[in-house]
Design a protein around this motif. Structure first.
Motif, mmCIF file in Angstrom:
data_model
loop_
_atom_site.group_PDB
_atom_site.id
_atom_site.type_symbol
_atom_site.label_atom_id
_atom_site.label_comp_id
_atom_site.label_asym_id
_atom_site.label_seq_id
_atom_site.Cartn_x
_atom_site.Cartn_y
_atom_site.Cartn_z
ATOM 1 N N TRP A 588 22.151 11.675 60.723
ATOM 2 C CA TRP A 588 24.155 11.269 59.799
ATOM 3 C C TRP A 588 24.671 10.185 60.077
ATOM 4 C CZ3 TRP A 588 24.358 14.132 55.455
ATOM 5 C CH2 TRP A 588 24.040 14.840 55.355
ATOM 6 N N LEU A 589 23.973 9.936 61.729
ATOM 7 C CA LEU A 589 25.628 8.599 62.082
ATOM 8 C C LEU A 589 26.174 8.078 61.958
ATOM 9 C CD1 LEU A 589 27.614 8.986 64.681
ATOM 10 C CD2 LEU A 589 26.147 7.686 65.950
ATOM 11 N N GLU A 590 25.609 6.993 60.841
ATOM 12 C CA GLU A 590 25.441 6.031 60.163
ATOM 13 C C GLU A 590 26.256 6.800 59.028
ATOM 14 O OE1 GLU A 590 23.312 2.728 60.014
ATOM 15 O OE2 GLU A 590 21.587 3.460 61.095
ATOM 16 N N ALA A 595 30.932 6.121 55.690
ATOM 17 C CA ALA A 595 31.536 7.147 55.047
ATOM 18 C C ALA A 595 33.234 6.736 55.396
ATOM 19 C CB ALA A 595 31.364 8.469 54.704
ATOM 20 N N LEU A 596 33.534 7.115 56.858
ATOM 21 C CA LEU A 596 34.772 7.282 56.786
ATOM 22 C C LEU A 596 35.405 5.811 56.771
ATOM 23 C CD1 LEU A 596 36.580 8.596 58.780
ATOM 24 C CD2 LEU A 596 36.118 7.227 60.591
ATOM 25 N N MET A 597 35.163 4.963 57.097
ATOM 26 C CA MET A 597 34.903 3.370 56.867
ATOM 27 C C MET A 597 36.049 3.757 55.677
ATOM 28 S SD MET A 597 35.562 2.588 59.517
ATOM 29 C CE MET A 597 36.362 1.281 59.453
ATOM 30 N N VAL A 598 34.848 3.451 54.706
ATOM 31 C CA VAL A 598 35.422 3.863 53.136
ATOM 32 C C VAL A 598 36.738 4.319 52.696
ATOM 33 C CG1 VAL A 598 34.775 4.722 51.083
ATOM 34 C CG2 VAL A 598 33.095 3.430 52.267
ATOM 35 N N THR A 646 16.447 6.816 50.037
ATOM 36 C CA THR A 646 16.781 7.429 48.831
ATOM 37 C C THR A 646 17.659 8.521 50.160
ATOM 38 O OG1 THR A 646 15.005 8.556 49.558
ATOM 39 C CG2 THR A 646 15.016 6.752 46.957
ATOM 40 N N ASP A 647 17.121 8.421 51.517
ATOM 41 C CA ASP A 647 18.336 9.499 52.216
ATOM 42 C C ASP A 647 19.355 8.813 53.311
ATOM 43 O OD1 ASP A 647 15.767 11.124 52.563
ATOM 44 O OD2 ASP A 647 14.558 9.825 54.460
ATOM 45 N N ARG A 648 18.815 7.577 53.019
ATOM 46 C CA ARG A 648 20.932 7.030 53.272
ATOM 47 C C ARG A 648 21.643 7.188 52.384
ATOM 48 N NH1 ARG A 648 19.832 3.694 58.151
ATOM 49 N NH2 ARG A 648 21.490 1.876 57.309
ATOM 50 N N CYS A 649 21.013 7.142 51.037
ATOM 51 C CA CYS A 649 22.213 7.375 50.116
ATOM 52 C C CYS A 649 22.916 8.503 49.676
ATOM 53 C CB CYS A 649 21.567 6.615 48.783
ATOM 54 S SG CYS A 649 21.102 4.466 48.632
ATOM 55 N N LEU A 650 21.789 9.500 50.064
ATOM 56 C CA LEU A 650 22.111 11.232 50.158
ATOM 57 C C LEU A 650 23.024 11.007 50.811
ATOM 58 C CD1 LEU A 650 19.430 12.622 48.100
ATOM 59 C CD2 LEU A 650 21.213 11.984 46.638
ATOM 60 N N GLN A 651 22.488 11.116 52.409
ATOM 61 C CA GLN A 651 23.865 11.378 53.342
ATOM 62 C C GLN A 651 24.981 11.191 52.906
ATOM 63 O OE1 GLN A 651 21.575 9.557 56.566
ATOM 64 N NE2 GLN A 651 20.578 11.695 57.073
ATOM 65 N N LEU A 652 25.076 9.254 52.956
ATOM 66 C CA LEU A 652 26.253 9.585 51.964
ATOM 67 C C LEU A 652 27.167 9.888 51.373
ATOM 68 C CD1 LEU A 652 29.098 6.455 53.336
ATOM 69 C CD2 LEU A 652 27.176 5.340 51.429
ATOM 70 N N LEU A 653 26.481 9.880 49.770
ATOM 71 C CA LEU A 653 26.863 11.047 48.888
ATOM 72 C C LEU A 653 27.604 12.321 49.887
ATOM 73 C CD1 LEU A 653 25.739 11.469 45.414
ATOM 74 C CD2 LEU A 653 26.621 13.611 47.253
ATOM 75 N N VAL A 654 27.122 13.037 50.523
ATOM 76 C CA VAL A 654 27.545 14.086 51.401
ATOM 77 C C VAL A 654 27.893 14.148 51.963
ATOM 78 C CG1 VAL A 654 26.914 15.993 52.801
ATOM 79 C CG2 VAL A 654 25.719 15.004 50.829
ATOM 80 N N ARG A 655 28.417 13.060 53.143
ATOM 81 C CA ARG A 655 29.109 12.372 53.491
ATOM 82 C C ARG A 655 31.005 12.111 53.405
ATOM 83 N NH1 ARG A 655 30.177 15.436 57.710
ATOM 84 N NH2 ARG A 655 31.848 14.020 58.259
ATOM 85 N N LEU A 656 30.389 11.898 51.981
ATOM 86 C CA LEU A 656 31.780 11.247 51.460
ATOM 87 C C LEU A 656 32.463 12.776 50.979
ATOM 88 C CD1 LEU A 656 30.428 7.900 49.459
ATOM 89 C CD2 LEU A 656 32.836 8.104 51.143
ATOM 90 N N LEU A 657 31.744 13.570 49.921
ATOM 91 C CA LEU A 657 32.185 14.908 49.869
ATOM 92 C C LEU A 657 32.899 15.449 50.096
ATOM 93 C CD1 LEU A 657 29.920 15.325 46.140
ATOM 94 C CD2 LEU A 657 31.843 13.951 46.072
ATOM 95 N N HIS A 658 32.295 15.837 51.356
ATOM 96 C CA HIS A 658 32.654 16.228 52.581
ATOM 97 C C HIS A 658 34.070 15.599 53.346
ATOM 98 C CE1 HIS A 658 28.963 18.976 53.617
ATOM 99 N NE2 HIS A 658 29.520 19.171 52.173
#
Length: 1579
Positions: A588-590, A595-598, A646-658
């Motif tokens: 999840w680190l990446e 998400a943080l940089m975005v 798909t995993d990375r896209c969904l991870q980024l989606l979750v991190r952005l929402l959080h």
């Protein structure tokens, strides 16, 4: 005397050889050896050393003395005496027999080193060796001696005898010793002690004050001075430090006597010499070194009251050390650093704090030139000292939550020091400073203040990539502390440090993003905080100046944040090249980083928009997220998209929402989060269809896929919450997948139940289906609006409730197991059976999810749960309709599940136990026990303890359970009370436990229970002990715990200025929140409600009983003790409850209230009792007769406690407000006041006069004419009080008591409010700050609502503005603080340290005279006889006095007194430096006769008819003082044997002095007279 004895022996035996032979024969003894020594020394003095005598001396040495020395090794004091005598005799033999004997003996002894006899032998013969002939031997001897001394474990005689003997040897030995010392490595374990031992032994030769041995001048050697400095500042033992001071003092003395310029220093010419001397500046140099040595000597005392006055002299050392002409160092700054090192490394932490503060204050008043040694000191010893948390405590008088004085000084110092550093050295210093912070594990408090100090440094380009890495390492160090708020604040300051100090041209955006990932976003870097805005602004200003990033600059153009983030998202969304068929989920680190940089880039663009009209935020966000949204939009239709993508896209989606949700005040109407959520919802249908397919189409077949399942379910839950927030409408994309998802999961579970063979893929699908149903149940529970989207719920409920509970997923058979490939960090892989890895975790997850579904269904079908299973005729919902079996299954699963998975089980028990309690009590009690044991075992696990404890409290202390248990009064009731007591006990060790319990109970009692007409308060009275304990709860914290609380309060007071306050939720676990909760609960109760009134009255009685039991307790009762605090809290609560009291109830408790007034209480408690009595008498004047009766007790019985009632009487104007006929009351008040004005106790008279004055003024105001006859008496009494004078403080105290806040400012009615009770009055009455509860804390505690109708929260400004100093009982005038402000004290306390001119040795095996001689101590001829004294204290004091004034011997009745603790307390080790002789009282007559025969004058200290006056008597040199017994003096039979009696002239009435004092006076008078004689002799 010894020479006379030797001459007598030689006279009786004309042939010396015969005499020597006779002394060598017979049994060896100390006396015989010493006699032999005397004879040989006398022969040596006579010069007889030829022929037969030389041969005889050779034979005595070889045949007798050497064997005797070897035989004496390892013995006790007697053998040691033999060894020393034999050694001295051997030296005489070597001189009598010639140098050949010395050479032979030295050669043999060198081979036997390091034995003690060999050392003694070498010490004896070394001075007899010749310079030219024996030069090689002397060099060998010198090198061996130095090596032996430097080894660290050499015999004590090496330093005491061998090295001093070596100093007396010829020049080759000294030169060889100096060379051996110069080329040797550091001493044992790096300690300077061995080197200083050698140097101090050779000091007379290495630091000569007349003739020099060539270039042998230690003052010119750099290593010599570095060793001395090491001994001064770093040595742990006092003896080593004393040797270093001795060498320094001797070097200064030698320089003064030689009067020759010299210099020793570093090789370069930039810095000053380590030591230099110039005759032109002799006076300044002497002044500097005298002050320096004085400071070092005073520091040995380790007493702050002695040391503090000397610190101004340290300022003068800096003034001497810096040249006013060119601003450079004259003295090497390392000398000053030695003083600070000594202060830092002492045992006294107060001294260490003073040293640190003094150093940090240097740059506030002085501008010191740059020195590398100073920078090394700051990053070394100073930072070591700053690691002590206790140094950061508040100063006395500072309010709670104030900044740490040392923290402020550290901040100012670092800012000033770095601003003065040259630019070329600033970067190196800051890097070294930060690296030193990363080198150790710091406690929370020091790392916080160090980080804040770094963050306060003005912006400069000081750190590059290495510095940024060092800051990351420091961040890792902050993570180990448990104090979350302090940890978060430290991270905020470290981020500010990076923004202020990093040179952006030396770091890339990749470096910055990696650094930001070291921060915990949930503790420090939250969106919407001040820190986030500051970071965005910093990125905006510097974005064009960062070093080229490897990820974003392939085209060679300038790196910008937008380009970097755009490339970052593109690279992240790409499919990795290393994907395998069965690969594990990416880390999840990446996703967190991206998400943080975005979000940073988007908010930075928002900052730009404020200044420049650019594209809107939505467009920028869309540009960044286009690759992600494009991929998400294809998820539902592209079945061949790579799995890892798909995993990375969904991870980024979750991190952005959080991460997008802003913290703090800007959480509402946030443009970015709104745009982000809208963008994601545009792909919601595709994502939901993808999740539906993955969860239902048997695509998850491996153990690793369970992590993907968790990801998919997280995404689904986020989408459902987001859709509810935007508006849940029928037919929305999310709702369309819920029903198929639920049906598919049920179908999979049904198929698994029917299958006989269990494959891995089937078991994984079962786990996935149960997890999915659990998420759907939780979603419906959180969002009831979803309920209509669950059609045909009844069959699903039946299926889930019919599933066997606690069914373990069986492990697949071995041949069915698939092989998974795990990538390692180095790129290699290992294969492992996927079903064997973590199968227990999978089973625990399955059970956890099953109980989540069950808890939801039990709450949903709560009305269907029967009280007994016999009431069920037909079972449709087994888990609901068979509650006993369900509860038993819950107890079983608690023993299986890990702590992080038990919450749903507690929720199920919370539903089941109230239904089963009447019929299945034992099973319910068992559930309580099992649950409590589980909670107790988790008390050290932070992450799981608190949520589980909260669920446990909701379960056990459910209002329905409490009501049933209180009604039945059975075992359950007592079990609940037992658990209650255990939780309170646990809370004394772990703050916050009681908070959860009292908060839940108060909330449940205040809320109306559904279906119960009287609400849920009916059971509160049965558990009033809980509220009672809450009202008086609070432990006395250790100093370190108080410090943590102080610093946390300071951080909280920073408010929005510290981002951690906005991000980290205040858990309100502090102890005072327990009391706040209870008090706010009590304030909400309505005394007109019968149940409320009964509860309040019951609580009042228990509070009074609590106060009475605390008063009777034998526990130590002092100011701010736990007993004091408990009683204080009791009366605070009683004051809060007072409005609920009526007259009937007060009739039952008024006697207890008045009785409390007679109890011995601390001041704060007295004020509360007096206040309550005033309020009672004001509201109910019917109790005045009882009040008057309190004054009728006898004065001896009530003593000063009558002051309490006189204080009440002083507020008579309040008491009589509700009385129509006031005359009788006023008359009674005047009578009582006048009566107590005649008390013999001064304090009582003062209080009575105050009451009289107040009552008389009231009479005048009401024009009460009947008291006119008393006018003269009262006016005279008051006039006399106003004009009272005398030698004491009577007038001053009269003025003070009138100005006291309780009589001058305090108004019992107008000041009746929570703020006065809990904050103002404790503050003014000297209660510790931990007991002050400010009003904002009541307001911040929102779990219990405030009483909207109550207006008694704020006190009047007149009382609130007072400070304790306005009425404290302190005399004005000069204080220590004023004295401390002086620039330099004219004189300071200094202990006398006897300096010797040779080695300073602590060898306690030396004879007393030897040890005294080593220290340069003179011994008189005075003998003090104390055999008649009995008390150890007197003997100990005499021993100390005799040692200080150099008495020859102290005679005592028994040597056993030395081991007495009282003796040792008074003697302070004087017995180690003074000969003690035992002469029993029965032997005194013979002892006195013997001393008379030796020429002593026996002097008695006694008053007799013929005694001499001490002022007139002249003491002979050989005097013996006989002291008498404490009670009987000197017996008559001994008085007759005295030569003279001396008495001390007296002016007073008491007949005699203490025997120790008498002895001390005579000993001093003897010493004074001897000193006068010595000064008169030359004339």
């Amino acid at each position: 005397m010894e020479r006379v004895l030797a001459d007598a022996l030689l006279t009786q035996s004309p042939e010396p050889c015969t005499l020597l032979g006779a002394l060598c024969g017979g049994e060896a003894s100390a006396e015989r050896a010493e006699t032999l020594r005397l004879v040989l020394q006398r022969l040596e003095e006579r010069g007889a050393g030829a022929g037969a005598l030389a041969k005889a001396a050779h034979e005595v040495a070889k045949g007798h003395l050497v064997p005797l020395m070897h035989a004496s090794q390892g013995g006790g004091p007697a053998r040691l005496r033999v060894l020393r005598a034999a050694s001295a005799a051997l030296r005489s033999c070597a001189r009598l027999a010639g140098p050949e004997l010395a050479v032979t003996l030295a050669e043999e002894a060198l081979r036997e080193l390091p034995s003690a006899p060999a050392v003694e032998l070498l010490a004896a013969v070394a001075p007899c060796l010749r310079a030219p002939e024996d030069a090689p031997l002397l060099r060998r001897l010198a090198r061996a001696s130095v090596e032996l001394a430097l080894a660290g474990d050499a015999p004590s005689a090496v330093g005491a005898r061998l090295l001093p003997a070596l100093a007396q040897s010829a020049e080759p030995a000294l030169r060889a010793a100096w060379e051996a010392l110069s080329y040797a490595g550091p001493g044992a374990e790096g300690s300077p002690g061995p080197e200083l031992l050698v140097l101090s032994a050779l000091a007379e030769k290495l630091l000569p004050n007349h003739e020099r041995h060539g270039d042998l001048d230690a003052r010119l050697c750099g290593r010599f001075w570095r060793t001395v400095q090491s001994g001064l500042g770093r040595a742990q033992d006092a003896l080593t430090r004393k040797r270093a001071r001795y060498l320094l003092q001797r070097a200064v003395q030698v320089s003064t006597e030689l009067a020759v310029d010299c210099s020793c220093g570093p090789q370069d010419t930039k810095g000053p010499s380590l030591f230099w001397w110039s005759e032109k500046k002799k006076d300044e140099l002497l002044k500097f070194w005298e002050n320096y040595i004085l400071i070092m000597e005073v520091l040995e005392g380790n007493q702050i009251h002695v040391i503090k006055p000397v610190l101004p002299k340290l300022n003068s050392l800096f003034e001497y050390a810096v040249s006013e002409e060119n601003g450079c160092w004259l003295f090497h700054p390392s000398w000053h650093m030695c003083i600070y090192k000594r202060m830092f490394e002492g045992e006294n932490k107060i001294l260490a704090k003073e040293g640190v503060i003094h150093f940090l204050e240097l740059y506030e008043v002085k501008s010191l030139p740059y020195s590398p040694e100073l920078s090394e000191f700051i990053t070394g010893p100073l930072m070591d000292a700053l690691s002590e948390s206790c140094l950061y405590s508040r100063s006395p008088g500072q309010p709670l939550g104030s900044d740490s004085p040392l923290g402020l000084k550290l901040q100012k110092f670092l800012v000033t020091y770095t601003s003065l550093l040259p630019e070329e050295t600033k970067s190196h210093f800051l890097l070294k400073f930060i690296q030193r912070m990363a080198d150790r594990h710091w406690c929370a408090v020091p790392v916080l203040f160090l980080s804040r100090a770094l963050a306060s440094i003005p912006s400069c380009k000081a750190l590059g990539g290495e510095g940024l890495l060092a800051l990351r390492d420091v961040l890792q160090c902050t993570m180990i502390t448990h104090q979350v708020l302090l940890r978060g604040a430290a991270q905020c300051y470290l981020l500010q440090t990076a923004m202020h100090l990093v040179d952006v041209e030396k770091v890339s955006l990749s470096d910055i993003s990696a650094f930001l990932m070291s921060l915990r976003q949930e503790e420090s870097l939250g969106r919407g905080t001040v820190l986030w805005t500051e970071l965005c602004d910093w990125l905006r200003v510097n974005e064009r100046y960062f070093k080229q990033s490897s990820i974003g600059g392939s085209d060679g153009c300038e790196a910008s944040l937008n380009a970097y983030v755009k490339n970052l998202v593109q690279e992240f969304v790409k499919s990795p090249g290393w994907e395998k068929e069965r690969s594990f989920m990416p880390d999840w680190l990446e996703a967190r980083l991206t998400a943080l940089m975005v979000l940073l880039a988007v908010d930075m663009e928002g900052e730009k928009t404020k200044f420049r009209e650019k594209q809107r935020t939505q467009n920028v966000l869309r540009i960044f997220l286009d690759p992600l949204l494009d991929a998400l939009g294809k998820l539902g239709t592209n079945a061949y998209m790579p799995l890892l993508r798909t995993d990375r896209c969904l991870q980024l989606l979750v991190r952005l929402l959080h991460s997008c949700v802003p913290r703090g005040s800007c959480a509402q109407d946030d443009e970015v989060s709104t745009a982000l959520q809208a963008s994601i919802m545009s792909a919601a249908e595709s994502v939901s269809q993808f999740v539906l397919r993955r969860l239902t189409m048997n695509e998850l077949q491996d153990v690793a896929d369970l992590d993907r399942c968790q990801l998919y379910l997280t995404v689904l839950a986020e989408l459902m919450s987001l859709q509810v927030k935007l508006g849940w409408k029928a037919g929305n994309p999310i709702s369309r997948v819920i029903s198929p998802l639920k049906n598919a999961c049920v179908r999979h579970l049904q198929e698994a139940e029917d299958r006989q063979e269990l494959t891995l893929s089937l078991q994984v699908q079962r786990a996935v289906s149960m997890a999915t149903l659990a998420v759907l149940c939780e979603a419906v529970d959180q969002h009831p609006v979803l309920q209509p989207d669950f059609p045909n719920a009844e069959p699903v409920d039946r299926f889930l409730l019919a599933l066997p509970l606690n069914h373990m997923l069986q492990k697949p058979r071995l041949e069915e197991q698939s092989i998974s490939v795990c990538p390692l960090e180095n790129g290699s892989v290992f294969e492992e059976s996927s079903s064997s890895k973590g199968w227990g975790k999978i089973v625990a997850q399955y059970l956890h999810h099953q109980w989540i579904c069950l808890s939801f269904l039990l709450r949903k079908h709560h009305p269907l749960i029967p009280a007994t299973e016999r009431d069920v005729l037909e079972c449709f919902l087994p888990a609901v309709e068979m509650p006993v079996q369900t509860l038993q299954s819950a107890l079983e699963v608690l023993t299986v599940l890990p702590a992080s998975r038990i919450l749903p089980v507690f929720r199920c028990m919370e539903v089941l136990v109230p239904k089963l309690l009447p019929s299945e009590e034992m099973l319910c009690i068992e559930s309580f026990d099992v649950a409590w044991k589980l909670i107790s075992s988790l008390s050290n696990t932070q992450l799981t303890f608190w949520p589980n404890l909260k669920a446990f409290v909701h379960f056990v202390f459910d209002h329905e359970i409490l009501t049933i248990a209180a009604k039945l009064k059975s075992q359950t009731y007592f079990k609940i009370k037992e658990i209650m007591c255990k939780m309170i006990e646990m809370s004394s060790m772990k703050s916050g436990v009681f908070n959860i319990l009292i908060r839940h109970c108060c909330q449940s009692w205040l809320a109306a229970a559904p279906g119960v007409p009287q609400g849920s308060f009916s059971s509160a009275k049965d558990y009033s002990e809980l509220v009672l304990e809450a009202c008086v709860f609070g432990a006395v914290f250790r100093r370190d715990q108080r410090l943590i609380q102080d610093v946390q309060t300071f951080i909280e007071n920073l408010g929005q200025g510290c981002a951690a306050n906005s991000i980290i939720e205040n858990t309100k676990r502090e102890d005072y929140y327990v009391r706040i909760c209870a008090i706010k609960f009590l304030c909400l109760l309505d005394s007109s409600d019968v149940s409320h009134k009964l509860f309040l009255e019951d609580l009042t009685i228990k509070l009074l009983d609590k106060d009475e039991s605390a008063s009777r307790s034998r526990i130590r009762y002092h100011e701010n003790s736990l007993q004091h605090r408990v009683k204080n809290r009791v009366w605070q609560t009683l004051l809060v409850l007072f409005p609920a009291f009526d007259q009937n109830f007060l009739h039952g408790i008024i006697d207890k209230v008045f009785h409390a007034g007679f109890t011995n209480n601390q001041a704060s408690i007295k004020y509360f009792i007096e206040w309550l009595i005033i309020l009672i008498l004001h509201k109910f004047p019917e109790f005045l007769p009882k009040f008057w009766a309190c004054f009728s007790y006898g004065e001896e019985k009530i003593k000063t406690s009558i002051c309490t009632f006189l204080s009440v009487l002083s507020h008579l104007d309040i008491i009589v407000q509700n009385i129509p006929e006031k005359k009788q009351v006023l008359k009674q008040a005047l009578t009582v006041a006048l009566q107590w004005c005649l008390s013999h106790n001064f304090s009582v008279r003062l209080y009575a006069l105050v009451a009289l004055k107040k009552a008389w003024h009231l009479c005048k105001a009401l024009q009460f004419e009947e008291c006119g006859a008393w006018t003269t008496v009262i006016e005279c009494s008051l006039s006399q009080a106003e004009s009272m004078h005398g030698a004491g403080n009577a007038r001053k105290n009269w003025q003070r008591i009138q100005d006291h806040f309780f009589f001058s400012t305090f108004h019992p009615l107008k000041d009746y409010c929570l703020e006065t009770i809990f904050y103002t009055l404790p503050r003014l009455s000297g209660v510790t700050e931990e007991e002050w509860i400010a009003l904002d804390k009541f307001a911040n505690f929102t779990d219990i609502p405030s009483n909207a109708g109550s207006q008694w929260y704020l006190s009047r400004a007149a009382l609130g503005e007072l400070s304790p100093g306005d009425w404290s009982q302190q005399d004005p005038g000069s204080t220590l603080g004023e004295a401390d402000s002086q620039s330099e004290w004219a004189d300071v306390q200094k202990k006398i340290i006897p300096w010797g001119q040779s080695a300073l040795e602590s060898d306690l095996e030396l004879a007393f005279q030897d040890r005294a001689a080593k220290l340069g101590k003179s011994i008189s001829r005075l003998i003090v006889v104390a055999s008649l004294i009995d008390k150890p204290t007197n003997l100990g004091g005499l021993c100390r006095t005799c040692e200080v004034f150099g008495a020859a011997v102290l005679v005592v009745g028994s040597l056993q007194c030395v081991s007495d603790r009282q003796f040792q307390h008074l003697s302070v080790s004087a017995e180690q430096w003074l000969p003690l002789v035992e002469v029993r009282p029965s032997q005194l007559m013979d002892y006195l006769q013997q001393k008379k025969a030796e020429g002593y004058t026996v002097i008695g200290v006694e008053q007799t008819a013929q005694s001499s006056d001490l002022a007139q008597y002249r003491f002979p040199e050989k005097s013996l003082l006989l002291l008498g017994n404490e009670r009987e003096g000197i017996p008559a039979n001994l008085i007759q044997r005295l030569d003279v009696c001396v008495e001390i002239p007296q002016q007073g009435i008491i007949r005699s002095l203490n025997v120790h004092v008498s002895g001390a006076l005579l000993i001093w008078e003897y010493t004074r007279q001897q000193l006068l004689r010595c000064t008169e002799l030359p004339s």
